[in-house]
Design a protein around this motif. Structure first.
Motif, PDB file in Angstrom:
ATOM      1  N   TYR A  85     -14.464  -6.231   3.701  1.00  0.00           N
ATOM      2  CA  TYR A  85     -13.977  -6.550   2.363  1.00  0.00           C
ATOM      3  C   TYR A  85     -12.525  -6.994   2.477  1.00  0.00           C
ATOM      4  O   TYR A  85     -11.710  -6.298   3.088  1.00  0.00           O
ATOM      5  N   GLU A  86     -12.213  -8.140   1.904  1.00  0.00           N
ATOM      6  CA  GLU A  86     -10.847  -8.662   1.952  1.00  0.00           C
ATOM      7  C   GLU A  86     -10.180  -8.521   0.586  1.00  0.00           C
ATOM      8  O   GLU A  86     -10.752  -8.890  -0.438  1.00  0.00           O
ATOM      9  N   TYR A  87      -8.947  -8.005   0.594  1.00  0.00           N
ATOM     10  CA  TYR A  87      -8.170  -7.847  -0.626  1.00  0.00           C
ATOM     11  C   TYR A  87      -7.372  -9.117  -0.916  1.00  0.00           C
ATOM     12  O   TYR A  87      -7.266 -10.012  -0.073  1.00  0.00           O
ATOM     13  N   ASP A  88      -6.819  -9.170  -2.104  1.00  0.00           N
ATOM     14  CA  ASP A  88      -6.073 -10.353  -2.534  1.00  0.00           C
ATOM     15  C   ASP A  88      -4.883 -10.653  -1.633  1.00  0.00           C
ATOM     16  O   ASP A  88      -4.478 -11.813  -1.493  1.00  0.00           O
ATOM     17  N   ASP A  89      -4.307  -9.617  -1.025  1.00  0.00           N
ATOM     18  CA  ASP A  89      -3.135  -9.829  -0.175  1.00  0.00           C
ATOM     19  C   ASP A  89      -3.518 -10.194   1.265  1.00  0.00           C
ATOM     20  O   ASP A  89      -2.656 -10.329   2.128  1.00  0.00           O
ATOM     21  N   GLY A  90      -4.815 -10.324   1.534  1.00  0.00           N
ATOM     22  CA  GLY A  90      -5.273 -10.703   2.864  1.00  0.00           C
ATOM     23  C   GLY A  90      -5.617  -9.548   3.769  1.00  0.00           C
ATOM     24  O   GLY A  90      -6.153  -9.756   4.868  1.00  0.00           O
ATOM     25  N   GLU A 112     -16.184  17.291   3.020  1.00  0.00           N
ATOM     26  CA  GLU A 112     -16.705  15.929   2.973  1.00  0.00           C
ATOM     27  C   GLU A 112     -15.873  15.057   3.904  1.00  0.00           C
ATOM     28  O   GLU A 112     -14.656  15.200   3.984  1.00  0.00           O
ATOM     29  N   VAL A 113     -16.539  14.151   4.597  1.00  0.00           N
ATOM     30  CA  VAL A 113     -15.881  13.294   5.591  1.00  0.00           C
ATOM     31  C   VAL A 113     -16.134  11.836   5.230  1.00  0.00           C
ATOM     32  O   VAL A 113     -17.283  11.445   5.003  1.00  0.00           O
ATOM     33  N   GLU A 114     -15.085  11.055   5.172  1.00  0.00           N
ATOM     34  CA  GLU A 114     -15.249   9.614   5.012  1.00  0.00           C
ATOM     35  C   GLU A 114     -14.585   8.911   6.178  1.00  0.00           C
ATOM     36  O   GLU A 114     -13.466   9.259   6.572  1.00  0.00           O
ATOM     37  N   VAL A 115     -15.271   7.903   6.732  1.00  0.00           N
ATOM     38  CA  VAL A 115     -14.763   7.150   7.875  1.00  0.00           C
ATOM     39  C   VAL A 115     -14.650   5.685   7.469  1.00  0.00           C
ATOM     40  O   VAL A 115     -15.627   5.085   7.005  1.00  0.00           O
ATOM     41  N   PHE A 116     -13.457   5.121   7.624  1.00  0.00           N
ATOM     42  CA  PHE A 116     -13.231   3.727   7.264  1.00  0.00           C
ATOM     43  C   PHE A 116     -12.046   3.201   8.058  1.00  0.00           C
ATOM     44  O   PHE A 116     -11.297   3.964   8.683  1.00  0.00           O
ATOM     45  N   SER A 117     -11.868   1.890   8.051  1.00  0.00           N
ATOM     46  CA  SER A 117     -10.692   1.298   8.685  1.00  0.00           C
ATOM     47  C   SER A 117     -10.155   0.212   7.778  1.00  0.00           C
ATOM     48  O   SER A 117     -10.890  -0.360   6.959  1.00  0.00           O
ATOM     49  N   GLU A 118      -8.864  -0.069   7.909  1.00  0.00           N
ATOM     50  CA  GLU A 118      -8.249  -1.112   7.105  1.00  0.00           C
ATOM     51  C   GLU A 118      -7.017  -1.663   7.799  1.00  0.00           C
ATOM     52  O   GLU A 118      -6.417  -1.001   8.652  1.00  0.00           O
ATOM     53  N   THR A 119      -6.688  -2.890   7.451  1.00  0.00           N
ATOM     54  CA  THR A 119      -5.466  -3.494   7.966  1.00  0.00           C
ATOM     55  C   THR A 119      -4.372  -3.353   6.918  1.00  0.00           C
ATOM     56  O   THR A 119      -4.637  -3.090   5.745  1.00  0.00           O
TER      57      THR A 119
END
Length: 215
Positions: A85-90, A112-119
């Motif tokens: 998923y890409e945000y408006d700021d890139g 509860e465990v959530e696993v994610f990555s982001e730039t």
């Protein structure tokens, strides 16, 4: 910027689940995560990021993005294969898994465990400042958080930045702990949500990462 929105909504849902005392909670329909599925021990893989994660026997899968992580790692070799998923700021966001050790959200032992990555358009300290600022912002009908501590931890050879947040509300407070590392230009996040009365949670979290996450 709307990063961490998925996590925030999950935290808010957990907060609402605590409207009655969670001590000695019963497994009634109001407390249960209705869409969760009880698993036998299952290992999930992502080839691009080079990691495996095992959900232990008897834990509950709430959601997963099979395009980004699955038991064989199929279709996850390249970044272009992933559902990004890409945000408006890139900047980019990749969702992996959401799961918990118990079905009853109101149980004092629930994690509860959530696993994610982001730039993020900045160095790691700027990213940490962003995460802290995001949780401190006031929004209507939502909990805010204070950063209790920031530190580092090396678990099974991987170095993580750890952030320990506590809700600002006085009744039935809960914690959100992040374990963050850098992989493939992304900030890779493991977030753990648990009730403040769960005094053994931090030790269980470290043990979980050590025994069930392989880089």
């Amino acid at each position: 910027m709307k990063k961490l929105l998925v996590l925030f909504l999950l935290v808010f849902a957990l907060a609402l689940a605590g409207c009655s005392s969670n001590s000695g909670s019963e497994n009634n329909e109001d407390n249960l995560v209705q869409d969760s599925v009880k698993l036998s021990q299952t290992t999930y893989k992502n080839i691009y990021f080079g990691f495996e994660l095992t959900i232990p026997d008897g834990w509950y899968l709430i959601s997963s993005d099979d395009d980004n992580i699955n038991p064989t790692g199929s279709g996850t070799k390249d970044e272009s294969d992933l559902a990004v998923y890409e945000y408006d700021d890139g900047s980019k966001y990749i969702e992996f898994l959401d799961f918990s050790n118990l079905k009853d959200e109101n149980s004092s032992n629930h994690i509860e465990v959530e696993v994610f990555s982001e730039t993020y358009n900045g160095a790691v300290d700027a990213y940490i400042d962003y995460v802290v600022g995001y949780h401190a912002d006031k929004e209507a009908d939502s909990d805010t958080f204070s950063l209790v501590s920031r530190s580092t931890a090396t678990i099974d050879g991987m170095e993580y930045i750890t952030l320990h947040f506590k809700t600002d509300r006085e009744e039935e407070p809960y914690f959100v702990d992040y374990y963050i590392c850098e992989k493939q230009g992304y900030y890779f996040n493991f977030s753990f949500i648990y009730w403040a009365e769960n005094t053994e949670a931090e030790g269980k979290i470290i043990k979980y990462i050590d025994e069930n996450v392989v880089w």
